[in-house]
Design an enzyme around this catalytic site. Structure first.
Site, PDB file in Angstrom:
ATOM      1  N   ASN A  12      21.151 -35.482  -1.270  1.00 52.82           N
ATOM      2  CA  ASN A  12      20.971 -36.922  -1.009  1.00 52.82           C
ATOM      3  C   ASN A  12      21.469 -37.644  -2.261  1.00 52.82           C
ATOM      4  O   ASN A  12      20.779 -37.668  -3.276  1.00 52.82           O
ATOM      5  CB  ASN A  12      19.496 -37.235  -0.746  1.00 52.82           C
ATOM      6  CG  ASN A  12      19.232 -38.732  -0.699  1.00 52.82           C
ATOM      7  OD1 ASN A  12      20.163 -39.526  -0.552  1.00 52.82           O
ATOM      8  ND2 ASN A  12      17.970 -39.120  -0.821  1.00 52.82           N
ATOM      9  N   LYS A  14      21.768 -40.678  -2.780  1.00 53.31           N
ATOM     10  CA  LYS A  14      21.179 -42.018  -2.950  1.00 53.31           C
ATOM     11  C   LYS A  14      22.303 -43.009  -3.271  1.00 53.31           C
ATOM     12  O   LYS A  14      23.424 -42.830  -2.801  1.00 53.31           O
ATOM     13  CB  LYS A  14      20.102 -42.014  -4.042  1.00 53.31           C
ATOM     14  CG  LYS A  14      19.110 -40.876  -3.884  1.00 53.31           C
ATOM     15  CD  LYS A  14      17.878 -41.115  -4.681  1.00 53.31           C
ATOM     16  CE  LYS A  14      17.023 -39.873  -4.689  1.00 53.31           C
ATOM     17  NZ  LYS A  14      15.636 -40.129  -4.936  1.00 53.31           N
ATOM     18  N   HIS A  99      13.308 -41.856   4.627  1.00 54.22           N
ATOM     19  CA  HIS A  99      13.157 -41.477   3.223  1.00 54.22           C
ATOM     20  C   HIS A  99      12.068 -42.365   2.609  1.00 54.22           C
ATOM     21  O   HIS A  99      11.943 -43.535   2.951  1.00 54.22           O
ATOM     22  CB  HIS A  99      14.489 -41.650   2.478  1.00 54.22           C
ATOM     23  CG  HIS A  99      14.452 -41.035   1.116  1.00 54.22           C
ATOM     24  ND1 HIS A  99      13.879 -41.678   0.042  1.00 54.22           N
ATOM     25  CD2 HIS A  99      14.875 -39.829   0.656  1.00 54.22           C
ATOM     26  CE1 HIS A  99      13.971 -40.886  -1.022  1.00 54.22           C
ATOM     27  NE2 HIS A  99      14.567 -39.759  -0.678  1.00 54.22           N
ATOM     28  N   GLU A 101      11.857 -43.852  -0.079  1.00 51.31           N
ATOM     29  CA  GLU A 101      12.336 -45.089  -0.712  1.00 51.31           C
ATOM     30  C   GLU A 101      12.533 -46.183   0.335  1.00 51.31           C
ATOM     31  O   GLU A 101      12.290 -47.359   0.070  1.00 51.31           O
ATOM     32  CB  GLU A 101      13.630 -44.807  -1.500  1.00 51.31           C
ATOM     33  CG  GLU A 101      13.318 -44.037  -2.787  1.00 51.31           C
ATOM     34  CD  GLU A 101      14.405 -43.110  -3.271  1.00 51.31           C
ATOM     35  OE1 GLU A 101      15.566 -43.247  -2.846  1.00 51.31           O
ATOM     36  OE2 GLU A 101      14.089 -42.221  -4.087  1.00 51.31           O
ATOM     37  N   GLU A 171       8.748 -34.348   1.602  1.00 51.70           N
ATOM     38  CA  GLU A 171       9.060 -34.844   0.271  1.00 51.70           C
ATOM     39  C   GLU A 171       7.869 -35.611  -0.291  1.00 51.70           C
ATOM     40  O   GLU A 171       7.709 -36.818  -0.003  1.00 51.70           O
ATOM     41  CB  GLU A 171      10.268 -35.781   0.317  1.00 51.70           C
ATOM     42  CG  GLU A 171      11.546 -35.146   0.810  1.00 51.70           C
ATOM     43  CD  GLU A 171      12.782 -35.857   0.248  1.00 51.70           C
ATOM     44  OE1 GLU A 171      13.612 -35.182  -0.346  1.00 51.70           O
ATOM     45  OE2 GLU A 171      12.873 -37.083   0.385  1.00 51.70           O
ATOM     46  N   GLY A 177      12.283 -37.560  -7.847  1.00 54.16           N
ATOM     47  CA  GLY A 177      12.904 -38.183  -9.019  1.00 54.16           C
ATOM     48  C   GLY A 177      12.021 -38.184 -10.254  1.00 54.16           C
ATOM     49  O   GLY A 177      12.338 -38.842 -11.241  1.00 54.16           O
ATOM     50  N   SER A 215      12.392 -33.100  -6.789  1.00 55.07           N
ATOM     51  CA  SER A 215      12.660 -32.441  -8.075  1.00 55.07           C
ATOM     52  C   SER A 215      13.007 -30.960  -7.944  1.00 55.07           C
ATOM     53  O   SER A 215      12.594 -30.142  -8.769  1.00 55.07           O
ATOM     54  CB  SER A 215      11.489 -32.654  -9.040  1.00 55.07           C
ATOM     55  OG  SER A 215      11.336 -34.046  -9.321  1.00 55.07           O
TER      56      SER A 215
HETATM   57  C1  PEP Z   1      15.265 -37.278  -2.656  1.00 57.78           C
HETATM   58  O1  PEP Z   1      15.406 -38.422  -3.023  1.00 57.78           O
HETATM   59  O2  PEP Z   1      15.389 -36.992  -1.459  1.00 57.78           O
HETATM   60  C2  PEP Z   1      14.931 -36.257  -3.657  1.00 57.78           C
HETATM   61  C3  PEP Z   1      14.468 -35.123  -3.247  1.00 57.78           C
HETATM   62  O3  PEP Z   1      15.142 -36.606  -4.982  1.00 57.78           O
HETATM   63  P1  PEP Z   1      14.990 -35.660  -6.280  1.00 57.78           P
HETATM   64  O4  PEP Z   1      15.542 -34.296  -5.941  1.00 57.78           O
HETATM   65  O5  PEP Z   1      15.799 -36.332  -7.340  1.00 57.78           O
HETATM   66  O6  PEP Z   1      13.551 -35.597  -6.611  1.00 57.78           O
END
Ligand code: PEP
Length: 257
Positions: A12, A14, A99, A101, A171, A177, A215
């Protein structure tokens, strides 16, 4: 030991990327992924302006590309939105929906996310439905309630056949992040819960790919992907560096063999 099910690793991006950098990243991922066996699927969800570039550079490779959101509407006066059918015009396979966000910054409700998942399916795309709790919700002991509510809204909107065609990504919001992944056990516990919820919809639904996101790095991917109900990962930050992303894909391969 993980069960012998194919793995899936999806990046992803972003709101990252520029045409010049993307060219190198996409080409490196395509070359690296070609060394993986068919038992690991690889995808990248890019910002919409780069769909044509992704299609041009990834067509003919094993890597599939996708979008990070779709509109809940088919078409019309929805300035700034991108219809699933438009993404389909660019050969897209995956559409991330829900997601955290978008749930947080755009106030997307479970019902809206469900409508987006349905729209993606109608356009021939595979929705990657994201679910996950905040730290506050986890500490209050409501992880299953939150994740269950998010998932149920989507399952309610879909037929059994449609539900069997989705991907789900767990997630935890506190792990996205932050550099602080869930432990393998924490992730597995929620994945097992999600798997059981999916099974209630029908036997075929129980087998949809369940990705962990939050992460994931080359250093923790093996342990996470080695869990019984973790079929791969949705990768944010680490998907922007081909070396890291491919190392995560290799970890998935190691756990499927
Ligand atoms: C994401 O935004 O879907 C995600 C998993 O981000 P990160 O791997 O940076 O934590």
């Amino acid at each position: 030991m993980s069960r012998q099910r194919a793995k899936l690793v999806v990046g992803n991006w972003k709101m990252h990327g520029r045409i010049k950098e993307n060219a190198a990243l996409l080409s490196e991922v395509a070359v690296g992924a070609s060394a993986l066996q068919k038992s690991v699927g690889v995808g990248v969800c890019v910002p919409c302006p780069y769909l044509a570039q992704s299609q041009a550079l990834l067509s003919g490779s094993v890597v599939r590309w996708g979008v990070q959101d779709v509109s809940a509407h088919e078409k019309g006066a929805f300035t700034g939105e991108v219809a699933a059918e438009m993404a389909a015009d660019f050969g897209v396979t995956y559409a991330i929906v829900g997601h955290s966000e978008r749930r947080a910054y755009h106030r997307e409700s479970p019902e809206l996310v469900a409508a987006k998942a349905l729209r993606a399916i109608d356009a021939g795309l595979t929705p990657i439905v994201c679910v996950g709790e905040t730290l506050e919700q986890r500490e209050a002991g409501s992880t299953e309630e939150v994740v269950g509510t998010q998932l149920e809204a989507v399952l309610l909107a879909l037929t059994e056949e449609q539900a069997a065609s989705i991907v789900v990504a767990y997630e935890p919001v506190w792990a996205i992040g932050t550099g602080k992944s869930a432990t393998a056990q924490q992730a597995q516990d929620v994945h097992a819960f999600v798997r059981a919820k999916l099974a209630e919809k029908g036997a075929s639904v129980a087998n949809v790919p369940l990705l962990y996101g939050g992460s994931v790095k080359p250093e923790n991917a093996h342990e996470l992907f080695g869990q019984q109900d973790i079929d791969g990962g949705l990768i944010g930050g680490a998907s922007l560096k081909s070396e890291d992303f491919l190392a995560i894909c290799q970890a998935a391969l190691a756990e499927v063999q």
